[in-house]
Write a protein that holds these residues in place. Sequence first.
Motif, short mmCIF file in Angstrom:
data_model
loop_
_atom_site.label_atom_id
_atom_site.label_comp_id
_atom_site.label_asym_id
_atom_site.label_seq_id
_atom_site.Cartn_x
_atom_site.Cartn_y
_atom_site.Cartn_z
N ARG A 456 43.57 48.42 30.91
CA ARG A 456 43.35 47.08 31.46
C ARG A 456 42.28 47.13 32.55
N PRO A 457 41.56 46.00 32.73
CA PRO A 457 40.55 45.97 33.78
C PRO A 457 41.18 45.94 35.16
N ILE A 464 34.44 47.32 43.09
CA ILE A 464 34.21 48.11 41.88
C ILE A 464 35.21 47.68 40.82
N THR A 465 34.74 47.44 39.60
CA THR A 465 35.63 47.09 38.50
C THR A 465 35.63 48.20 37.46
N LEU A 466 36.81 48.67 37.12
CA LEU A 466 36.98 49.75 36.14
C LEU A 466 38.05 49.34 35.15
N HIS A 467 38.12 50.05 34.05
CA HIS A 467 39.26 49.93 33.14
C HIS A 467 40.13 51.17 33.33
N VAL A 468 41.42 50.95 33.50
CA VAL A 468 42.34 52.05 33.78
C VAL A 468 43.60 51.91 32.94
N THR A 546 33.73 50.79 31.37
CA THR A 546 33.75 51.99 32.21
C THR A 546 35.21 52.35 32.46
N VAL A 547 35.65 53.46 31.87
CA VAL A 547 37.07 53.84 31.89
C VAL A 547 37.27 55.05 32.81
N LEU A 548 38.28 54.97 33.64
CA LEU A 548 38.63 56.07 34.54
C LEU A 548 39.65 56.97 33.86
N LYS A 549 39.35 58.26 33.79
CA LYS A 549 40.23 59.23 33.15
C LYS A 549 40.52 60.38 34.12
#
Length: 564
Positions: A456-457, A464-468, A546-549
């Motif tokens: 989800r965003p 800062i906006t990421l998808h996590v 942009t996905v945070l892993k």
Amino acid sequence: MASKGQVVTISKTSELPIDVDKLKAAVQEAIAASLVQAAQATRAPPQPEAAEKAATAERIQIYEDDPFLEAVANASPVAADPVRTGEPTNRQDLLQIQIVDPQPDPEIYEPPTQEFRYWDTESALDRAISFWGPLLPSGTQWSTDQQPMQVNLDEGEDFNAFYARDSGLNFFHGLVDKVAPPLTVFSCASPDVSCHECGHAILDAVKPELFNAMSLEVAAFHEFFGDASAMLSKLQLASLRDFVLRQTRGRLSSNSRLSQLARQLGWAIRVQVNPTAVDRDCLRNASNNFFYRNPAGLPPRAPATQLASEPHSFSRVFSGAFLDVLAGMFKIGPASLAGTDSEKLLAVAVDAGRLLIEGVRMASVTPGFYSQVAAGMIQADQSLSGGRYRTALTSSFVQRGILSPTATMSLVRTLREHSASFGVTGRAPNGQQLQFESESDGYKMSGRDAPNLPLRPLATRFGITLHVHMPAEGARFPVAAAALAGETQDISSAEEDARSFVEDLIQRDKISHQGATDVIPVELTSPGEALQHHKTHYLVREDGKTVLKRHHFDCGFCGCNHHH
């Protein structure tokens, strides 16, 4: 007639006095010796296979839990003596390891040689895997890219170790040159560190959804599980159980070799890097007084004497509760009460490990993950042993604030009326695990196929906006932690939990910019190049997002930077 014990003269030709009692004793000893000699003459000679077994039973030597026996601040450390043991044998087919260094012959090597470190590490990992393997659901396998899981004994210079799916277990060395003579510390030489990192791999195998979960409590729980793995693995050694029982006089929650994790590595960081970054006698100590606080309200970094939201620091809340649970379970005793205290402690360690695994499996990945696992352990105890250890569990979790008193009593009342509550449908065929609704089969999958939480965003307060992957599962148990006033803690939303976690990562500079250099403003990053293994997370582009892993879980020490 001479009286007893009197010295008399036997003949005129000899004036030597004779003690009758000594003469009688000498005759009796001679007769006894003759009887023993006769018995040995008629006894069968020792069998060659028995002699060979005795000769090969202790083919290597290892440390029991750490290279240091004591390492208290402002005192010279006390080195531990290695103990001799048999060659490790991992019988868990789906949980095999492969040390990348060449395997030396199984012989008695002296520390800190590479040959000693090889067998010391393999023995520790075998101990951890042999403990956890039988407690896991059938078919559980590593979530790593390589099968068997890779183990790197020395990846370079750092006071660190980490677990990653793409490289397995990784250890380092660091030079302590602020003492004379200087000492090189190898993190793999400590079985505590090896079993901690193996704990990360075990938890990732049984609950892979946690790996990429952006949650303060999930990350901290992963670190706790590593510490629990170290504690329970060392209890598989009879010599260490005996030592701990003597040291604590049976009060297992007190400070001891059981509660202390990685004394040598803690000493090295305290002396060489930062004296406030670790506990005064080890890296982390489960014998502590920390009470639950909402981690979102804590600073991202603090001295070891204080609680922070940083995962290793906040993990100590659950570690302290678990040590209390273990102590309480030992007081109650296992179902089979026969045997020595050491044997009872061994049985209790297995029971505690089983309840922990089942609690993890049942827990929903939500904000307030600590309380979900605690409730799952209480549920597992009720379903598997009729609530034998209930008071040890409930009192420990309440006294640490992981469960509020109100939530605990409501949970217990429900379980007493319906032991198969909260979606429990029965037991697995072996009778050792629970079956329940919405059970994930992720434990059967490799890391590439492992399930993730919903993507989800997320908009941070830093612009800062990421998808996590958010901790957004529905809560299985209607429980919550305690607030400081004794009331029930308000539970954050999944978005709030994820936002707090991501902002902590940014404040601690834990996100690698490789592959997405334009996402995090340069003003929020440290200048200069940082070692990549200090960055636990990374950014990747997926379908225009942009996905945070997560890349790895590191050994860590209360969030203090240690670039050197």
